[in-house]
Write an enzyme that holds these catalytic residues in place. Structure first.
Site, PDB file in Angstrom:
ATOM      1  N   LYS A  41       0.847  -1.262   0.079  1.00 42.66           N
ATOM      2  CA  LYS A  41       0.016  -0.057   0.094  1.00 42.66           C
ATOM      3  C   LYS A  41       0.936   1.091   0.122  1.00 42.66           C
ATOM      4  CE  LYS A  41      -1.995   2.439   3.314  1.00 42.66           C
ATOM      5  NZ  LYS A  41      -2.090   3.701   2.593  1.00 42.66           N
ATOM      6  N   GLY A  57       7.336   5.351   7.870  1.00 37.84           N
ATOM      7  CA  GLY A  57       6.324   6.101   8.235  1.00 37.84           C
ATOM      8  C   GLY A  57       6.541   6.987   9.306  1.00 37.84           C
ATOM      9  N   GLU A  79      10.750   1.552   9.750  1.00 34.82           N
ATOM     10  CA  GLU A  79      11.691   2.906   9.538  1.00 34.82           C
ATOM     11  C   GLU A  79      11.017   3.903   9.844  1.00 34.82           C
ATOM     12  OE1 GLU A  79      13.537   5.674   8.646  1.00 34.82           O
ATOM     13  OE2 GLU A  79      13.216   5.112   6.336  1.00 34.82           O
ATOM     14  N   CYS A 120      13.358  11.575   5.826  1.00 39.19           N
ATOM     15  CA  CYS A 120      13.619  11.230   7.211  1.00 39.19           C
ATOM     16  C   CYS A 120      15.150  11.450   7.834  1.00 39.19           C
ATOM     17  CB  CYS A 120      13.452  10.000   7.598  1.00 39.19           C
ATOM     18  SG  CYS A 120      13.957   8.542   6.261  1.00 39.19           S
ATOM     19  N   GLU A 176      10.141  15.837  15.523  1.00 42.84           N
ATOM     20  CA  GLU A 176      10.356  15.643  14.269  1.00 42.84           C
ATOM     21  C   GLU A 176       9.531  16.776  13.528  1.00 42.84           C
ATOM     22  OE1 GLU A 176       9.208  12.339  11.754  1.00 42.84           O
ATOM     23  OE2 GLU A 176      10.958  12.488  10.744  1.00 42.84           O
TER      24      GLU A 176
HETATM   25  O1  TXE Z   1       2.583   9.232   8.127  1.00 40.37           O
HETATM   26  P1  TXE Z   1       1.643   7.760   8.354  1.00 40.37           P
HETATM   27  P2  TXE Z   1       1.702  10.711   7.888  1.00 40.37           P
HETATM   28  C1  TXE Z   1       6.735  11.370   9.795  1.00 40.37           C
HETATM   29  C2  TXE Z   1       6.750  12.931   9.733  1.00 40.37           C
HETATM   30  C3  TXE Z   1       5.267  13.161   9.557  1.00 40.37           C
HETATM   31  C4  TXE Z   1       4.558  12.289  10.419  1.00 40.37           C
HETATM   32  C5  TXE Z   1       3.192  11.685   9.922  1.00 40.37           C
HETATM   33  O2  TXE Z   1       6.881  13.554  10.831  1.00 40.37           O
HETATM   34  O3  TXE Z   1       4.686  14.592   9.726  1.00 40.37           O
HETATM   35  O4  TXE Z   1       5.283  10.857  10.159  1.00 40.37           O
HETATM   36  O5  TXE Z   1       2.967  11.512   8.528  1.00 40.37           O
HETATM   37  C6  TXE Z   1      -0.112   4.221   6.568  1.00 40.37           C
HETATM   38  N1  TXE Z   1      -2.247   0.667   9.487  1.00 40.37           N
HETATM   39  N2  TXE Z   1       7.004  10.702   8.616  1.00 40.37           N
HETATM   40  O6  TXE Z   1       0.720  10.810   8.768  1.00 40.37           O
HETATM   41  O7  TXE Z   1       0.512   8.010   8.612  1.00 40.37           O
HETATM   42  C7  TXE Z   1      -0.531   5.285   5.746  1.00 40.37           C
HETATM   43  O8  TXE Z   1      -1.435   5.199   5.173  1.00 40.37           O
HETATM   44  C8  TXE Z   1      -1.385   0.672   8.325  1.00 40.37           C
HETATM   45  C9  TXE Z   1       8.272  10.284   8.717  1.00 40.37           C
HETATM   46  O9  TXE Z   1       1.709  10.958   6.556  1.00 40.37           O
HETATM   47  O10 TXE Z   1       2.877   7.218   9.273  1.00 40.37           O
HETATM   48  C10 TXE Z   1       0.768   5.505   4.845  1.00 40.37           C
HETATM   49  O11 TXE Z   1       0.813   4.663   3.641  1.00 40.37           O
HETATM   50  N3  TXE Z   1      -0.909   1.619   7.884  1.00 40.37           N
HETATM   51  C11 TXE Z   1       8.659   9.331   7.443  1.00 40.37           C
HETATM   52  C12 TXE Z   1       1.865   5.322   5.964  1.00 40.37           C
HETATM   53  O12 TXE Z   1       1.295   4.410   6.834  1.00 40.37           O
HETATM   54  C13 TXE Z   1      -1.009   2.854   8.294  1.00 40.37           C
HETATM   55  C14 TXE Z   1       7.817   9.484   6.139  1.00 40.37           C
HETATM   56  C15 TXE Z   1       2.861   6.230   6.431  1.00 40.37           C
HETATM   57  O13 TXE Z   1       1.734   7.262   6.707  1.00 40.37           O
HETATM   58  C16 TXE Z   1      -2.077   3.008   9.361  1.00 40.37           C
HETATM   59  C17 TXE Z   1       6.470  10.249   6.456  1.00 40.37           C
HETATM   60  C18 TXE Z   1      -2.442   2.237   9.975  1.00 40.37           C
HETATM   61  N4  TXE Z   1      -3.507   1.905  11.076  1.00 40.37           N
HETATM   62  C19 TXE Z   1       6.154  10.848   7.587  1.00 40.37           C
HETATM   63  N5  TXE Z   1      -2.074   4.395   9.605  1.00 40.37           N
HETATM   64  C20 TXE Z   1       9.899   8.585   7.374  1.00 40.37           C
HETATM   65  N6  TXE Z   1      10.362   7.900   8.205  1.00 40.37           N
HETATM   66  O14 TXE Z   1      10.472   8.801   6.094  1.00 40.37           O
HETATM   67  C21 TXE Z   1      -1.434   4.852   8.422  1.00 40.37           C
HETATM   68  N7  TXE Z   1      -0.844   4.128   7.797  1.00 40.37           N
END
Ligand code: TXE
Length: 480
Positions: free
Chosen positions: A173, A226, A248, A282, A384
């Site tokens: 996904k 994420g 990660e 990140c 962050e």
């Molecule tokens: O990320 P999410 P968000 C950090 C950055 C950002 C914060 C939130 O600080 O402001 O995270 O970002 C999926 N079960 N990073 O809210 O929600 C979601 O659909 C399964 C750092 O956009 O963590 C997406 O595909 N999956 C980072 C993915 O998780 C779920 C990069 C990431 O989204 C889910 C991005 C669930 N319950 C944001 N809920 C890095 N480490 O590079 C969400 N997702």
């Protein structure tokens, strides 16, 4: 208007419930496509397809699996321009960045793991006259790959390619905020002749389509990139089912600049490590610590560089800074700028939303922003932000800067600038960071372990680490 579809069992299909979500172009603030709002039924179909494809895929020699992955890599290279345009439109990043970094790296991910599978070997332990022990590494089965919005195709393929190379079948996904290139990838997989069901791409929100992936008993591992909060939730859900986890997560990376560094190079690279992709990587170094004796010259040169970072239409070749990924994210970053003022910071550059003319009038643009005078342990320096906001802080000793550098709950990456090799290695080993760059940033060799310490994650991606993650070791002993 463009309507994306899921990729299940080798076909592009609509979501089971027929619901779609709007997808916004960050540079314009306008809806430019609709994406499936998938749910548990779509994930169940994708998992069933993956389970059906698994026996043949895992039996295929690694060389043949590799050939298919290399073919996908070649098709990504062929379509580089189209994919770069799509990535820029979907994410807001300058098209020049997508063209030079994101899409070439997506192609490399498939080529690298397509060939790596043929070099993957397991151990033998020979007990003289007693027994021969050897390890077989079986593919884990059907695995889930969930990726974020900041480097959409780059990070999506960084997970999928090693999983497929290891002989697993995948339910993946992409982020609902940046799904476009993952959809284009599904078209390329069909063209490459990837057998039906080996890779399935389900679009939708975290709660709607991500949650059923992490909950599905038929999915044996989750590779996730994420936010740290989401990672915590995934661990809480999947760990009791004994799923293997690779997480990660976020970072709050220190960029440590000693007085004996090559100042010009340190400034040049620090501009990139601060603001590349609008700071939404990140690995970006958002806390810049500068040894006091060169603090003023560094600040002067750095601010001159910041002033030259043109914020503009991502499609325009002259733009160095594009749009932030979404309105909600822009609001989050602006709230941290307000917090930096509240916490006593002095604004040195930026700090304001940018309003452009023409097609980008409603886009989510922000000036690259620099603060100084903030305490190393204030919230702005611990949490962050994930945007184009950095802080400058002078330091007096190695011990002091190490305490500050290690003083957050994160431990993903760090950068050190010095000409003193002994110090470079000494400081590197004292840093609680999974990745340390000395006199460089974002230099990547795909064979090296990639991942963070502390709340930046669990496990390592890259090279053989990724192939080990997607396989289950089995020990076989033959008595002699
Ligand atoms: O990320 P999410 P968000 C950090 C950055 C950002 C914060 C939130 O600080 O402001 O995270 O970002 C999926 N079960 N990073 O809210 O929600 C979601 O659909 C399964 C750092 O956009 O963590 C997406 O595909 N999956 C980072 C993915 O998780 C779920 C990069 C990431 O989204 C889910 C991005 C669930 N319950 C944001 N809920 C890095 N480490 O590079 C969400 N997702």
């Amino acid at each position: 208007m463009l309507q994306l579809q899921n990729y299940i069992n080798g076909h592009l299909v609509p979501p089971a419930a027929g619901r779609y979500l709007p997808n916004i172009e960050p540079a314009t603030g306008q809806v430019f496509s609709h994406i499936p709002d998938s749910d548990a039924e779509d994930v169940a179909r994708a998992t069933a397809a993956a389970q059906a494809a698994l026996p043949a895929w895992r039996r295929l020699p690694a060389e043949d699996r590799g050939k298919l992955l290399v073919r996908i890599s070649e098709l990504i290279e062929r379509d580089l321009e189209r994919l770069a345009q799509a990535e820029s439109q979907d994410n807001g990043k300058p098209v020049s960045l997508a063209r030079s970094v994101d899409i070439p790296r997506a192609a490399s991910n498939f080529a690298f793991f397509g060939t790596a599978a043929q070099h993957f070997a397991s151990e033998t332990h020979f007990q003289e006259g007693v027994a021969l022990n050897y390890t077989v590494r079986h593919p884990l089965g059907v695995v889930g790959c969930i990726s974020p919005w900041n480097l959409p195709l780059y990070l999506f393929t960084w997970k999928i390619a090693p999983a497929l190379a290891a002989g697993c079948c995948v339910v993946a996904k992409p982020s609902e905020i940046t799904p476009y290139t993952a959809f284009l990838l599904s078209e390329l997989c069909i063209e490459a002749g990837l057998p039906a069901g080996v890779l399935n791409i389900v679009h939708g929100t975290g709660p709607g389509a991500g949650q059923p992936i992490i909950e599905h008993p038929g999915i044996k591992a989750i590779s996730f990139t994420g936010g740290t909060k989401t990672g915590e939730h995934i661990a809480r859900t999947a760990a009791p089912m004994f799923k293997k986890l690779s997480l990660e997560l976020g970072g709050k990376n220190p960029n440590i600049i000693f007085a004996d560094c090559d100042l010009t190079e340190a400034v040049r690279t620090s501009l990139r490590s601060s603001f590349a992709n609008q700071g939404q990587i990140c690995l970006c170094g958002s806390r810049i610590f500068v040894e006091r004796s060169i603090y003023e010259p560094f600040k002067r040169e750095f601010l001159a560089g910041v002033a030259a970072l043109t914020v503009g239409d991502p499609q325009d070749g002259g733009s160095r800074q594009g749009a932030l990924v979404s309105e909600a994210h822009l609001e989050k970053v602006l709230s941290y700028i307000a917090l930096a003022h509240e916490e006593g910071g002095t604004l040195l550059a930026g700090g304001q939303r940018v309003t452009l003319d023409g097609r980008c009038a409603e886009g989510y643009f922000l000036q690259p922003t620099v603060f100084e005078g903030l305490a190393p342990d204030c919230r702005v320096n611990r949490e962050e932000i994930f945007g184009p906001v950095v802080t400058l802080t002078p330091f007096d000793s190695e011990e002091e800067v190490l305490t500050w550098a290690n003083g957050t709950e994160y431990g993903l990456a760090a950068t050190i600038w010095t000409r003193d090799l002994n110090r470079a290695h000494r400081v590197a080993h004292e840093l609680h960071s999974g990745i340390v760059w000395i006199n460089s940033w974002l230099h990547r060799d795909l064979r090296t372990p990639f991942g963070g310490m502390k709340n930046s994650g669990v496990g390592r991606e890259g090279g053989l680490e990724a192939l080990r993650f997607f396989t289950e070791p089995q020990s076989v002993t033959v008595k002699l």
